[in-house]
Design a protein around this motif. Structure first.
Motif, PDB file in Angstrom:
ATOM      1  N   TYR A  60      13.567  13.832  -1.889  1.00 23.15           N
ATOM      2  CA  TYR A  60      12.367  13.088  -1.544  1.00 23.15           C
ATOM      3  C   TYR A  60      12.719  11.636  -1.226  1.00 23.15           C
ATOM      4  O   TYR A  60      12.250  11.064  -0.231  1.00 23.15           O
ATOM      5  N   ASP A  61      13.563  11.022  -2.062  1.00 22.60           N
ATOM      6  CA  ASP A  61      13.958   9.635  -1.832  1.00 22.60           C
ATOM      7  C   ASP A  61      14.714   9.499  -0.516  1.00 22.60           C
ATOM      8  O   ASP A  61      14.548   8.501   0.209  1.00 22.60           O
ATOM      9  N   ARG A 100      11.900  10.142   2.479  1.00 21.33           N
ATOM     10  CA  ARG A 100      10.628   9.434   2.632  1.00 21.33           C
ATOM     11  C   ARG A 100      10.731   8.241   3.569  1.00 21.33           C
ATOM     12  O   ARG A 100       9.734   7.813   4.159  1.00 21.33           O
ATOM     13  N   ARG A 111       5.999  -2.172  -5.899  1.00 23.13           N
ATOM     14  CA  ARG A 111       6.435  -0.787  -5.959  1.00 23.13           C
ATOM     15  C   ARG A 111       6.080  -0.059  -4.676  1.00 23.13           C
ATOM     16  O   ARG A 111       6.860   0.780  -4.180  1.00 23.13           O
ATOM     17  N   ALA A 112       4.910  -0.356  -4.105  1.00 16.30           N
ATOM     18  CA  ALA A 112       4.508   0.274  -2.837  1.00 16.30           C
ATOM     19  C   ALA A 112       5.447  -0.126  -1.711  1.00 16.30           C
ATOM     20  O   ALA A 112       5.776   0.685  -0.835  1.00 16.30           O
ATOM     21  N   THR A 154       8.604   1.868  -2.080  1.00 17.83           N
ATOM     22  CA  THR A 154       8.370   3.262  -1.702  1.00 17.83           C
ATOM     23  C   THR A 154       8.357   3.430  -0.190  1.00 17.83           C
ATOM     24  O   THR A 154       8.956   4.368   0.355  1.00 17.83           O
ATOM     25  N   SER A 155       7.666   2.532   0.511  1.00 19.90           N
ATOM     26  CA  SER A 155       7.586   2.652   1.971  1.00 19.90           C
ATOM     27  C   SER A 155       8.940   2.440   2.629  1.00 19.90           C
ATOM     28  O   SER A 155       9.180   2.931   3.736  1.00 19.90           O
ATOM     29  N   ALA A 212      11.774   3.376   1.088  1.00 20.47           N
ATOM     30  CA  ALA A 212      12.674   4.368   0.484  1.00 20.47           C
ATOM     31  C   ALA A 212      13.855   3.696  -0.196  1.00 20.47           C
ATOM     32  O   ALA A 212      15.015   4.076  -0.009  1.00 20.47           O
ATOM     33  N   GLU A 233      15.086   0.918  -3.832  1.00 17.80           N
ATOM     34  CA  GLU A 233      14.811   0.425  -5.172  1.00 17.80           C
ATOM     35  C   GLU A 233      15.399  -0.976  -5.295  1.00 17.80           C
ATOM     36  O   GLU A 233      16.171  -1.418  -4.436  1.00 17.80           O
TER      37      GLU A 233
END
Length: 704
Positions: free
Chosen positions: A329-330, A333, A443-444, A447-448, A450, A452
């Motif tokens: 998933y990471d 995305r 955090r968003a 996520t967008s 992909a 950290e």
């Protein structure tokens, strides 16, 4: 009851009847009549003399005298005709061809009056006339250019504007013929190959969705209505999102504008995400159900070692599945969101402005990179970190380092002072990103993208590290964006196609082509090593619609052939084979009239492969050798070099005997011959065929 039509022929027909014989043929008939008249006069006079002499024994003398006199008259007439034909008849033909070239072919070079040296003042008068015509034409061209400068500038600005539109834009006539397309449309429809003016849009796109949208808009009758559609390319390789709008003033069959965007990648990304989610639920559901069963049994029998082992196995399976799916998933995305390209210099400058406005001193060290990231969100995230570091009393000054890291980049926001804890960083990421960004969180943003971020500390220095997955050096060369727009708005008003023979030459679509080969004997195994073609639409070359490709002949190229065209075995290694090359050329030339210089030679190489490629080269064909003979007469040289010299066309030495160089020269020659043919009353394709068939002893006509 029907009556025959005895009306007089139309003016053009009368003109054609009057011009049935050339000047030289008329001169030949004139001298033949003189010779016949002289012979008849001599024979008649001798016959009368013999009748009045009353001496039968003199008959043989009279016959001998008559024969000698007749042969003498015929010989003198033939000799005088040859002199007259060479110095008057041919000279007049050459002067007429030169004057016609000056009158109809722009840039045809200097008028040559030398053939008229025995025609008295005609040569100088023709020179004066052509010079005056050239001066008038130059003055008119200068005046027109002055008056149209503003329009050209506006046209260039409009082309620049349309070329930068990111979506593919097509303009089609009511007959669904392409009238306009821009660079992105070329990439979307043809993968870099031009779709072709005046071709059906259905050659590139599936017909049904376009026709449904078109019929809906026509039935609605609303000039402001638009229709959204989803259409695939003909080969099904791409799925396009489109929008259609009709043009005003088109009557019952108006033209339309079609904008297209390639959504193939979007659909694939969404499909991949859906498949991954389905797999997640499927792979977690079964271990979870098994765990529920095992736990229920454990509640009744807590001491079973077998149940404990089963429980550990199911927990391990579930944990491994969750970890694998999370990693996938990471990794995936980042492809679900289209991230723009951002220069590192712009990102650093934006961060500096935001951080210094918050009272944080900034020092910057950055490589010159282009990052795949949302610049606004990334700047807001980093500026938010700097603002919170100052507010927490951790750091009042920061250093932003942005360096290349493998296929991506690493952003390091560092300071001198205490380290940041993971818990504090998570709290910052969970909170609002920026007061101006609404409820968006750090955090968003991660996520967008992909990615950290994490804190690090060493030797009194601390930092927050933020990797960017994709980046490249700003100096790296990338493929140029296609900016050209191709159009001919006259095609919107083009009438329906007539029968080929009755179609005006200017209304036909042409593909001019040339080949280079391993030799001159196709029947002995010689093959094509290069083929080139270009399209002519509405009497002009379409710059972007060109085919030029090397071909692997499947046999060694003789050194003698390489010496002519410069193509060696090394150059064609890995090039398309003959079948593939001719298939692509056939597709490129579909629906067009083929033009070549000495066409029978090139067509022989094409036609011998028809069975292999499953296509017939049954196009109408014109040969510039024969067209040159129609205009200049058979006695002139009709080589490409000679024709180019007469028409003022320069063939660069390095381009001669290359397929594309000779193709361009042939196309330029044809475009200059067109108005000259029209000046001779040759207007339609049928007219041309009638004329070229008179020159069959030069080359055979290929339009069987």
């Amino acid at each position: 009851m029907k009556f025959a039509n005895f009306s007089s022929p139309a003016p053009r027909e009368r003109e054609a009847m009057g011009n049935g014989l050339s000047l030289r043929q008329r001169l030949l008939l004139f001298f033949a009549a003189i010779a016949v008249g002289g012979v008849v006069s001599v024979v008649g006079g001798l016959w009368l003399g013999f009748q009045h002499s009353g001496l039968p024994e003199t008959q043989s003398a009279f016959v001998t005298a008559g024969a000698v006199a007749s042969f003498g008259i015929i010989g003198i007439a033939a000799w005088v005709w040859l002199l007259f034909d060479e110095n008057v008849g041919r000279a007049l033909d050459r002067l007429a061809a030169g004057m016609r070239a000056q009158a109809h072919a722009d840039g045809a070079g200097t008028f040559d009056a030398a053939p008229g040296r025995y025609l008295g003042d005609l040569g100088p008068a023709a020179t004066a006339l052509t010079d005056a015509l050239a001066e008038t034409r130059d003055a008119l061209a200068e005046a027109v250019e002055r008056e149209t400068t503003r329009l050209k500038e506006e046209k260039a600005r409009l082309e620049a504007l349309l070329s930068d539109v990111p979506a593919g834009v097509l303009l089609c006539s009511g007959a669904h013929q392409l009238v306009f397309y821009n660079g992105p449309a070329t990439d979307i429809l043809g993968a870099g190959a031009a779709p072709g003016l005046d071709r059906k849009v259905f050659d590139a796109l599936r017909e049904a969705p376009l026709m449904h949208a078109y019929e809906r808009l026509v039935a609605a009758g609303d000039a402001e209505a638009v229709s959204d559609l989803l259409v695939a390319t003909r080969d099904g390789a791409r799925v396009l999102s489109g929008r259609m709008r009709l043009l005003e003033g088109g009557g019952s069959a108006p033209g339309y504008v079609l904008t297209l965007r390639d959504v193939t990648g979007d659909l694939a990304a969404h499909a991949g995400r859906d498949r991954l989610l389905e797999e997640i639920f499927d792979r977690i559901r079964r271990p979870a159900a098994n765990l529920q069963t095992v736990i229920g049994v454990l509640a009744e029998d807590a001491g079973s070692e077998a149940l404990n082992a089963a429980l550990l196995q199911e927990v391990g399976t579930l944990a491994a599945s969750v970890k694998e799916l999370a990693d996938r998933y990471d990794a995936a995305r980042g492809s679900w969101a289209a991230l723009p390209s951002t220069r590192s210099a712009d990102l650093v400058d934006g961060f500096r402005a935001r951080a210094e406005a918050a009272g944080v001193a900034v020092k910057v060290e950055a490589d010159d990179l282009i990052l795949r990231c949302d610049g606004f969100e990334t700047v807001a995230l980093l500026a938010g970190f700097a603002r919170r570091l100052k507010a927490a009393g951790i750091a009042g000054a920061v250093t932003l380092r942005l360096v290349e890291d493998g296929a991506g980049a690493m952003i390091e926001l560092g300071w001198t002072g205490p380290a940041l804890t993971v818990g504090m960083l998570e709290d910052w990421l969970a909170g609002p990103l920026d007061p101006a960004a609404g409820e968006a969180t750090g955090r968003a943003v991660l996520t967008s993208h992909a990615t950290e971020c994490w804190p690090e500390a060493e030797d009194g220095r601390a930092a927050i590290l933020l990797p960017i997955r994709e980046a490249r050096r700003a100096g790296a060369r990338v493929a140029a964006i296609a900016r050209q727009v191709v159009y001919d708005f006259d095609l919107l008003l083009k009438p329906p196609a007539a029968e080929l023979a009755a179609t005006p030459l200017g209304d036909l679509i042409y593909v001019v082509f040339d080949t280079e080969t391993t030799g001159l004997l196709p029947e002995a195994g010689d093959e094509i090593v290069q083929i080139a073609g270009l399209r002519l639409v509405n009497g002009r070359r379409i710059q972007g619609e060109v085919l030029d490709m090397l071909v692997d002949p499947g046999r060694p190229i003789p050194p003698g052939a390489t010496a002519v065209h410069g193509i060696s075995d090394r150059m064609v290694a890995g090039a398309p084979g003959i079948a593939e090359a001719l298939t692509r050329f056939h597709r490129f030339a579909e629906g067009a009239v083929l033009i070549a210089h000495n066409a029978p030679f090139d067509m022989t190489f094409l036609k011998r492969r028809e069975a292999e490629i499953g296509q017939a080269f049954d196009h109408p064909i014109l040969d510039t050798v024969l067209l040159s003979a129609v205009v200049y007469g058979q006695t002139e040289s009709h080589s490409l070099d000679a024709l180019a010299a007469r028409l003022g066309i320069t063939i660069p030495e390095e381009a001669r005997h290359t397929a594309i160089g000779d193709t361009i020269a042939t196309a330029e020659a044809f475009l200059k011959l067109l108005p000259m043919l029209k000046g001779k009353g040759i207007v339609t394709f049928g007219d041309v065929l009638t004329e070229v068939r008179k020159h069959g002893r030069l080359l055979r006509d290929l339009n069987a």
